[in-house]
Design an enzyme around this catalytic site. Structure first.
Site, PDB file in Angstrom:
ATOM      1  CB  ALA A  24     -11.424 -11.031   1.016  1.00  0.00           C
TER       2      ALA A  24
ATOM      3  CG  ASP B  41      -3.874  -2.921  -1.728  1.00  0.00           C
ATOM      4  OD1 ASP B  41      -4.823  -2.992  -2.378  1.00  0.00           O
ATOM      5  OD2 ASP B  41      -3.980  -3.112  -0.457  1.00  0.00           O
TER       6      ASP B  41
ATOM      7  CB  SER C  80      -0.749  -0.121   1.408  1.00  0.00           C
ATOM      8  OG  SER C  80       0.070   0.187   2.525  1.00  0.00           O
TER       9      SER C  80
END
Ligand code: G3H
Ligand code: 13P
Ligand code: ZN
Length: 325
Positions: free
Chosen positions: A229, A95, A58
């Protein structure tokens, strides 16, 4: 630093990975990393379970670990796998990239895949930035993930209070206009450790498989991505709380729903929070039970083992990617 292609680093883009996952009715796991132990655990867990893997970075991770360091860590990880005799395909993926400049910088430093997340912008503005990234990426063989619909939840630099489900009637035009290689959609997952605030015994709202099915009808065979998730694994939450943590009344996405998603056109499943929980639970346990410990290897080592075990479990029983490398 001079630009490097991911091919020189021994990385793979996601095209072939997703084609195989779609045909084989499984998904490719995408695990985030920020430090050495997380990277080792992800790679060793995927090598042991013979799973392809997407290593996710990220923008917060890049700031935390330093962008140059991140690239060399990934290179070191690839070399470690080679030394171990493992040949699993590995993608290095940005990400939630939030600008063309960030995506370009990652591509230039050897990432094989990038996400451009402008899903909070109006459709045309989101599509315009995605198209710009796709043009730069595709010239270099790098794959691009776009997003339609907004996930709720908080994870450092990725944060939205409420979610907006993906509108299936928009996906075809978006994919056509932008040329993206995969599409993240919003069907009820959310980021972070507090996806659902529930008391024990309370029912969770199920994922909106009806939206996923509508999307599949409109863009058949196109790779879909599921963010947010994590299952917020109850045994990890319990362990964290047992050893002094405070994570109350929380729940994530049940494993059976993720399993079902993995057999559909969902080709990439993103998991960060569960890894964080595994690391935290292991560190807390050592801190609480062995107060004499002051060598970081004595708590980061068990944390790495716990994360590796979690990854093997996910690949084998949730994502279905074990044995597919
Ligand atoms: O979806 C977000 C990722 O889990 C990254 O989180 O921005 O806290 O590194 P981060
Ligand atoms: P979780 O917070 O559910 O692990 O989601 C991670 C994610 O979507 C990274 O992009
Ligand atoms: Zn995400």
């Amino acid at each position: 630093m001079s630009a490097t292609s991911y091919k020189e680093l021994g990385l793979s883009n996601t095209k072939e990975m997703f084609a195989r996952a779609m045909a084989g009715k499984y998904a490719v796991p995408a695990y985030n990393f920020n430090n050495l132990e997380q990277l080792q655990a992800v790679l060793m867990g995927c090598a042991e379970s013979k799973s392809p893997v997407i290593l996710q970075v990220s923008s917060g991770a890049r700031k935390y670990a330093n962008q140059t360091m991140m690239r060399f860590m990934a290179m070191g990880g690839i070399q470690m796998l080679k030394d171990m005799g493992s040949e699993i395909p590995v993608a290095l993926h940005l990400d939630h990239g939030d600008s063309f400049e960030l995506a370009k910088s990652c591509i230039d430093s050897g990432f094989s895949s990038v996400m451009i997340d402008k899903s909070d912008l109006p459709f045309n503005d989101n599509a315009a930035v995605c198209k710009q990234v796709v043009e730069y990426a595709h010239e270099r063989g790098v794959t691009v993930e776009g997003e339609l619909g907004v996930l709720a939840g908080i994870e450092d630099e990725v944060s939205h209070e409420t979610s907006t489900y993906t509108r299936p009637e928009e996906v075809e035009e978006f994919v056509e206009k932008t040329g993206v290689d995969s599409l993240a959609i919003s069907i009820g997952t959310s980021h972070g450790a507090f996806k659902f605030q529930v008391k024990p015994g309370e029912e969770l709202p199920p994922l909106r498989f009806d939206i996923l099915e509508e999307v599949e009808k409109r863009i058949p065979g196109f790779p879909i991505v599921l963010h947010g998730a994590s299952s917020v694994v109850p045994s990890l939450v319990d362990k964290i709380n047992e050893f002094g943590g405070k994570l109350k009344d929380t729940a994530g996405i049940p494993e059976d729903q993720l399993r079902r998603a993995a057999t559909s056109s969902v080709c990439k499943i993103n998991i960060d929070t569960d890894g964080r929980l595994a690391v935290t639970a292991a560190v807390r346990e050592v801190m609480a039970t062995k107060p004499e410990v002051f060598d970081p290897r004595k708590y980061l080592g068990p944390a790495r083992e716990a994360l590796k075990a979690l990854i093997i479990h996910k690949n084998e029983t949730v994502i279905g990617s074990a044995g597919k490398a």
